[in-house]
Design a protein around this motif. Structure first.
Motif, short mmCIF file in Angstrom:
data_model
loop_
_atom_site.label_atom_id
_atom_site.label_comp_id
_atom_site.label_asym_id
_atom_site.label_seq_id
_atom_site.Cartn_x
_atom_site.Cartn_y
_atom_site.Cartn_z
N CYS A 277 -5.89 2.01 7.55
CA CYS A 277 -5.37 2.72 6.38
C CYS A 277 -6.45 3.61 5.77
O CYS A 277 -7.62 3.20 5.65
CB CYS A 277 -4.87 1.72 5.35
N SER A 278 -6.07 4.80 5.35
CA SER A 278 -7.04 5.72 4.75
C SER A 278 -7.18 5.52 3.25
O SER A 278 -8.08 6.09 2.64
CB SER A 278 -6.60 7.17 5.02
N THR A 279 -6.32 4.70 2.64
CA THR A 279 -6.39 4.46 1.20
C THR A 279 -7.50 3.46 0.91
O THR A 279 -7.54 2.38 1.49
CB THR A 279 -5.05 3.88 0.70
N LYS A 280 -8.40 3.84 0.00
CA LYS A 280 -9.45 2.90 -0.39
C LYS A 280 -8.95 2.01 -1.50
O LYS A 280 -8.84 0.81 -1.33
CB LYS A 280 -10.69 3.67 -0.83
N THR A 281 -8.66 2.57 -2.67
CA THR A 281 -8.10 1.79 -3.77
C THR A 281 -6.91 2.55 -4.35
O THR A 281 -6.80 3.76 -4.20
CB THR A 281 -9.13 1.54 -4.89
N PHE A 282 -6.04 1.80 -5.02
CA PHE A 282 -4.90 2.43 -5.67
C PHE A 282 -4.49 1.57 -6.86
O PHE A 282 -4.92 0.42 -6.99
CB PHE A 282 -3.72 2.61 -4.71
N MET A 283 -3.71 2.16 -7.76
CA MET A 283 -3.17 1.44 -8.91
C MET A 283 -1.65 1.56 -8.89
O MET A 283 -1.11 2.48 -8.29
CB MET A 283 -3.72 2.04 -10.21
N LEU A 284 -0.98 0.64 -9.54
CA LEU A 284 0.48 0.68 -9.58
C LEU A 284 0.97 1.74 -10.56
O LEU A 284 1.99 2.39 -10.32
CB LEU A 284 1.04 -0.68 -9.98
N CYS B 87 0.85 -1.19 0.00
CA CYS B 87 0.00 0.00 0.00
C CYS B 87 0.89 1.25 0.00
O CYS B 87 1.83 1.33 0.80
CB CYS B 87 -0.90 -0.01 1.23
N PRO B 88 0.62 2.23 -0.87
CA PRO B 88 1.46 3.43 -0.89
C PRO B 88 1.27 4.31 0.34
O PRO B 88 2.13 5.12 0.65
CB PRO B 88 1.00 4.16 -2.15
N ASP B 89 0.18 4.12 1.08
CA ASP B 89 -0.10 4.96 2.25
C ASP B 89 0.48 4.36 3.53
O ASP B 89 1.23 5.01 4.24
CB ASP B 89 -1.61 5.17 2.39
N CYS B 90 0.14 3.11 3.81
CA CYS B 90 0.57 2.52 5.09
C CYS B 90 1.71 1.51 4.94
O CYS B 90 2.32 1.12 5.93
CB CYS B 90 -0.62 1.85 5.77
#
Length: 84
Positions: free
Chosen positions: A37-44, A9-12
């Protein structure tokens, strides 16, 4: 032989990740399973650089310091995608 890419995860920074469908352009989305973690979804790989983490903070800092639109665009584009 198979190769695996560890996704965090880029956030946590957690590696407890699950797939979460695809974007409209077909890029894989991921979801962090860490409840704090506050990130819901992310992409690479994002198609638009404005969606990448950290860009908004950089743009706000440059605006506060008096940078213009063209200067901000030049700095953010070169910082995130160097010319090969």
């Amino acid at each position: 032989m198979t190769c695996y890419q560890e996704i965090t995860c880029p956030d946590c920074g957690s590696s407890d990740i699950m797939k979460s469908g695809r974007s409209g352009l077909g890029t894989q989305r991921y979801r962090c399973r860490n409840p704090e973690c506050s990130t819901k979804t992310f992409m690479l790989a994002y198609r638009y650089k404005a969606c990448e983490p950290g860009i908004k903070d950089q743009v706000v800092d440059m605006a506060i310091n008096g940078s213009g639109i063209r200067d901000t665009a030049r700095v953010t584009l070169l910082a995130k995608c160097p010319l090969d």
